[in-house]
Scaffold this motif. Structure first.
Motif, PDB file in Angstrom:
ATOM      1  N   SER A 178       0.835  -1.211   0.000  1.00  0.00           N
ATOM      2  CA  SER A 178       0.000   0.000   0.000  1.00  0.00           C
ATOM      3  C   SER A 178       0.867   1.257   0.000  1.00  0.00           C
ATOM      4  O   SER A 178       0.526   2.241  -0.653  1.00  0.00           O
ATOM      5  CB  SER A 178      -0.985   0.000   1.174  1.00  0.00           C
ATOM      6  N   HIS A 179       1.998   1.224   0.702  1.00  0.00           N
ATOM      7  CA  HIS A 179       2.932   2.358   0.654  1.00  0.00           C
ATOM      8  C   HIS A 179       3.464   2.538  -0.768  1.00  0.00           C
ATOM      9  O   HIS A 179       3.585   3.658  -1.270  1.00  0.00           O
ATOM     10  CB  HIS A 179       4.109   2.154   1.612  1.00  0.00           C
ATOM     11  N   PHE A 180       3.784   1.417  -1.431  1.00  0.00           N
ATOM     12  CA  PHE A 180       4.270   1.468  -2.805  1.00  0.00           C
ATOM     13  C   PHE A 180       3.215   2.084  -3.714  1.00  0.00           C
ATOM     14  O   PHE A 180       3.524   2.938  -4.554  1.00  0.00           O
ATOM     15  CB  PHE A 180       4.646   0.061  -3.282  1.00  0.00           C
ATOM     16  N   ASP A 181       1.960   1.651  -3.572  1.00  0.00           N
ATOM     17  CA  ASP A 181       0.869   2.169  -4.402  1.00  0.00           C
ATOM     18  C   ASP A 181       0.713   3.679  -4.217  1.00  0.00           C
ATOM     19  O   ASP A 181       0.537   4.416  -5.201  1.00  0.00           O
ATOM     20  CB  ASP A 181      -0.441   1.467  -4.074  1.00  0.00           C
ATOM     21  N   GLU A 182       0.771   4.139  -2.986  1.00  0.00           N
ATOM     22  CA  GLU A 182       0.674   5.576  -2.709  1.00  0.00           C
ATOM     23  C   GLU A 182       1.812   6.331  -3.384  1.00  0.00           C
ATOM     24  O   GLU A 182       1.601   7.392  -3.975  1.00  0.00           O
ATOM     25  CB  GLU A 182       0.704   5.836  -1.199  1.00  0.00           C
ATOM     26  N   LEU A 183       2.997   5.786  -3.293  1.00  0.00           N
ATOM     27  CA  LEU A 183       4.165   6.414  -3.887  1.00  0.00           C
ATOM     28  C   LEU A 183       4.051   6.452  -5.410  1.00  0.00           C
ATOM     29  O   LEU A 183       4.355   7.471  -6.040  1.00  0.00           O
ATOM     30  CB  LEU A 183       5.422   5.653  -3.456  1.00  0.00           C
ATOM     31  N   ALA A 184       3.599   5.370  -6.003  1.00  0.00           N
ATOM     32  CA  ALA A 184       3.418   5.326  -7.462  1.00  0.00           C
ATOM     33  C   ALA A 184       2.419   6.399  -7.903  1.00  0.00           C
ATOM     34  O   ALA A 184       2.655   7.104  -8.894  1.00  0.00           O
ATOM     35  CB  ALA A 184       2.951   3.940  -7.894  1.00  0.00           C
ATOM     36  N   ASN A 185       1.334   6.541  -7.164  1.00  0.00           N
ATOM     37  CA  ASN A 185       0.341   7.573  -7.485  1.00  0.00           C
ATOM     38  C   ASN A 185       0.923   8.971  -7.326  1.00  0.00           C
ATOM     39  O   ASN A 185       0.682   9.851  -8.141  1.00  0.00           O
ATOM     40  CB  ASN A 185      -0.906   7.416  -6.609  1.00  0.00           C
ATOM     41  N   GLU A 186       1.685   9.163  -6.279  1.00  0.00           N
ATOM     42  CA  GLU A 186       2.300  10.457  -5.998  1.00  0.00           C
ATOM     43  C   GLU A 186       3.261  10.881  -7.117  1.00  0.00           C
ATOM     44  O   GLU A 186       3.327  12.047  -7.487  1.00  0.00           O
ATOM     45  CB  GLU A 186       3.059  10.366  -4.665  1.00  0.00           C
ATOM     46  N   LEU A 187       4.012   9.927  -7.662  1.00  0.00           N
ATOM     47  CA  LEU A 187       5.043  10.244  -8.655  1.00  0.00           C
ATOM     48  C   LEU A 187       4.538  10.203 -10.103  1.00  0.00           C
ATOM     49  O   LEU A 187       5.278  10.528 -11.029  1.00  0.00           O
ATOM     50  CB  LEU A 187       6.226   9.291  -8.493  1.00  0.00           C
TER      51      LEU A 187
ATOM     52  N   GLY B 102       5.975  11.674 -14.419  1.00  0.00           N
ATOM     53  CA  GLY B 102       6.234  10.790 -15.547  1.00  0.00           C
ATOM     54  C   GLY B 102       6.614   9.382 -15.153  1.00  0.00           C
ATOM     55  O   GLY B 102       6.873   8.538 -15.998  1.00  0.00           O
ATOM     56  N   ALA B 103       6.668   9.097 -13.867  1.00  0.00           N
ATOM     57  CA  ALA B 103       7.008   7.766 -13.372  1.00  0.00           C
ATOM     58  C   ALA B 103       5.777   6.866 -13.451  1.00  0.00           C
ATOM     59  O   ALA B 103       4.642   7.337 -13.399  1.00  0.00           O
ATOM     60  CB  ALA B 103       7.503   7.838 -11.934  1.00  0.00           C
ATOM     61  N   SER B 104       6.031   5.576 -13.587  1.00  0.00           N
ATOM     62  CA  SER B 104       4.932   4.619 -13.618  1.00  0.00           C
ATOM     63  C   SER B 104       5.356   3.328 -12.929  1.00  0.00           C
ATOM     64  O   SER B 104       6.545   3.051 -12.789  1.00  0.00           O
ATOM     65  CB  SER B 104       4.511   4.326 -15.059  1.00  0.00           C
ATOM     66  N   ALA B 105       4.373   2.570 -12.517  1.00  0.00           N
ATOM     67  CA  ALA B 105       4.645   1.266 -11.920  1.00  0.00           C
ATOM     68  C   ALA B 105       4.999   0.292 -13.029  1.00  0.00           C
ATOM     69  O   ALA B 105       4.475   0.368 -14.137  1.00  0.00           O
ATOM     70  CB  ALA B 105       3.439   0.778 -11.131  1.00  0.00           C
ATOM     71  N   GLY B 106       5.908  -0.601 -12.729  1.00  0.00           N
ATOM     72  CA  GLY B 106       6.328  -1.608 -13.693  1.00  0.00           C
ATOM     73  C   GLY B 106       6.883  -2.813 -12.969  1.00  0.00           C
ATOM     74  O   GLY B 106       6.602  -3.021 -11.785  1.00  0.00           O
ATOM     75  N   SER B 107       7.715  -3.567 -13.671  1.00  0.00           N
ATOM     76  CA  SER B 107       8.324  -4.755 -13.091  1.00  0.00           C
ATOM     77  C   SER B 107       9.809  -4.783 -13.429  1.00  0.00           C
ATOM     78  O   SER B 107      10.207  -4.484 -14.561  1.00  0.00           O
ATOM     79  CB  SER B 107       7.645  -6.001 -13.641  1.00  0.00           C
ATOM     80  N   MET B 108      10.598  -5.135 -12.428  1.00  0.00           N
ATOM     81  CA  MET B 108      12.046  -5.239 -12.572  1.00  0.00           C
ATOM     82  C   MET B 108      12.515  -6.300 -11.595  1.00  0.00           C
ATOM     83  O   MET B 108      12.048  -6.346 -10.454  1.00  0.00           O
ATOM     84  CB  MET B 108      12.658  -3.872 -12.255  1.00  0.00           C
ATOM     85  N   PHE B 109      13.424  -7.172 -12.012  1.00  0.00           N
ATOM     86  CA  PHE B 109      13.903  -8.265 -11.170  1.00  0.00           C
ATOM     87  C   PHE B 109      12.747  -9.146 -10.698  1.00  0.00           C
ATOM     88  O   PHE B 109      12.800  -9.764  -9.644  1.00  0.00           O
ATOM     89  CB  PHE B 109      14.682  -7.749  -9.954  1.00  0.00           C
ATOM     90  N   GLY B 110      11.654  -9.152 -11.454  1.00  0.00           N
ATOM     91  CA  GLY B 110      10.482  -9.929 -11.087  1.00  0.00           C
ATOM     92  C   GLY B 110       9.690  -9.337  -9.937  1.00  0.00           C
ATOM     93  O   GLY B 110       8.837 -10.002  -9.358  1.00  0.00           O
ATOM     94  N   LYS B 111       9.953  -8.084  -9.619  1.00  0.00           N
ATOM     95  CA  LYS B 111       9.300  -7.402  -8.496  1.00  0.00           C
ATOM     96  C   LYS B 111       8.628  -6.129  -8.989  1.00  0.00           C
ATOM     97  O   LYS B 111       8.961  -5.591 -10.051  1.00  0.00           O
ATOM     98  CB  LYS B 111      10.324  -7.030  -7.416  1.00  0.00           C
ATOM     99  N   ARG B 112       7.712  -5.619  -8.190  1.00  0.00           N
ATOM    100  CA  ARG B 112       7.076  -4.337  -8.498  1.00  0.00           C
ATOM    101  C   ARG B 112       8.138  -3.243  -8.445  1.00  0.00           C
ATOM    102  O   ARG B 112       8.992  -3.247  -7.561  1.00  0.00           O
ATOM    103  CB  ARG B 112       5.974  -4.038  -7.495  1.00  0.00           C
ATOM    104  N   SER B 113       8.062  -2.324  -9.382  1.00  0.00           N
ATOM    105  CA  SER B 113       9.068  -1.269  -9.410  1.00  0.00           C
ATOM    106  C   SER B 113       8.464   0.039  -9.906  1.00  0.00           C
ATOM    107  O   SER B 113       7.343   0.071 -10.408  1.00  0.00           O
ATOM    108  CB  SER B 113      10.229  -1.671 -10.323  1.00  0.00           C
ATOM    109  N   LEU B 114       9.239   1.088  -9.750  1.00  0.00           N
ATOM    110  CA  LEU B 114       8.903   2.394 -10.294  1.00  0.00           C
ATOM    111  C   LEU B 114       9.883   2.670 -11.418  1.00  0.00           C
ATOM    112  O   LEU B 114      11.096   2.475 -11.258  1.00  0.00           O
ATOM    113  CB  LEU B 114       8.996   3.476  -9.215  1.00  0.00           C
ATOM    114  N   MET B 115       9.339   3.116 -12.544  1.00  0.00           N
ATOM    115  CA  MET B 115      10.136   3.290 -13.758  1.00  0.00           C
ATOM    116  C   MET B 115       9.904   4.683 -14.329  1.00  0.00           C
ATOM    117  O   MET B 115       8.841   5.263 -14.137  1.00  0.00           O
ATOM    118  CB  MET B 115       9.711   2.268 -14.813  1.00  0.00           C
ATOM    119  N   ILE B 116      10.913   5.148 -15.059  1.00  0.00           N
ATOM    120  CA  ILE B 116      10.755   6.341 -15.882  1.00  0.00           C
ATOM    121  C   ILE B 116      11.603   6.144 -17.127  1.00  0.00           C
ATOM    122  O   ILE B 116      12.748   5.687 -17.041  1.00  0.00           O
ATOM    123  CB  ILE B 116      11.118   7.650 -15.138  1.00  0.00           C
ATOM    124  N   GLN B 117      11.013   6.406 -18.253  1.00  0.00           N
ATOM    125  CA  GLN B 117      11.687   6.254 -19.540  1.00  0.00           C
ATOM    126  C   GLN B 117      12.359   4.880 -19.668  1.00  0.00           C
ATOM    127  O   GLN B 117      13.475   4.761 -20.157  1.00  0.00           O
ATOM    128  CB  GLN B 117      12.705   7.378 -19.736  1.00  0.00           C
TER     129      GLN B 117
END
Length: 111
Positions: A6-15, A19-34
């Motif tokens: 839930s903290h991650f979701d809040e942060l993703a919404n905040e950012l 231009g940041a978005s939620a994605g996947s990296m290392f098989g985990k939830r991540s925050l991405m840009i470009q």
């Protein structure tokens, strides 16, 4: 009680406005840009790509329970990344902004 997710979701919404978005990296939830990851959720930790030796990197490492991020769990941590436990979730936003700035400023090395 808020969870790491839930903290991650809040942060993703905040950012999202940056231009940041939620994605996947290392098989985990991540925050991405470009197409580049700057934060990665693993278990109860959110890891941030802050750049080894930066002020933000140094500050994150002194937080109790923080450590260099080892996504494989095989003792090969990434020197530019710091994993910060959810006990410090109130600082995740500031650290995510520092990681986002690190990525978008071109300060990181792509090698």
């Amino acid at each position: 009680m808020p969870t790491s997710d839930s903290h991650f979701d809040e942060l993703a919404n905040e950012l999202e406005g940056s231009g940041a978005s939620a994605g996947s990296m290392f098989g985990k939830r991540s925050l991405m840009i470009q197409g580049k990851g700057f934060a990665c959720l693993k278990d109860d930790f959110l890891a941030f790509r802050l750049g080894a030796g930066s002020d933000a990197h140094t500050a994150a490492l002194v937080l109790d329970g923080s450590e260099l991020f080892d996504p494989s769990g095989k003792g090969r941590p990434f020197k530019d990344w710091v994993a910060v436990p959810s006990a410090h979730a109130e600082q995740w936003s500031e650290l995510a902004e520092a990681a986002l700035l690190h990525i978008t400023s071109g300060a990181f090395n792509t090698k």
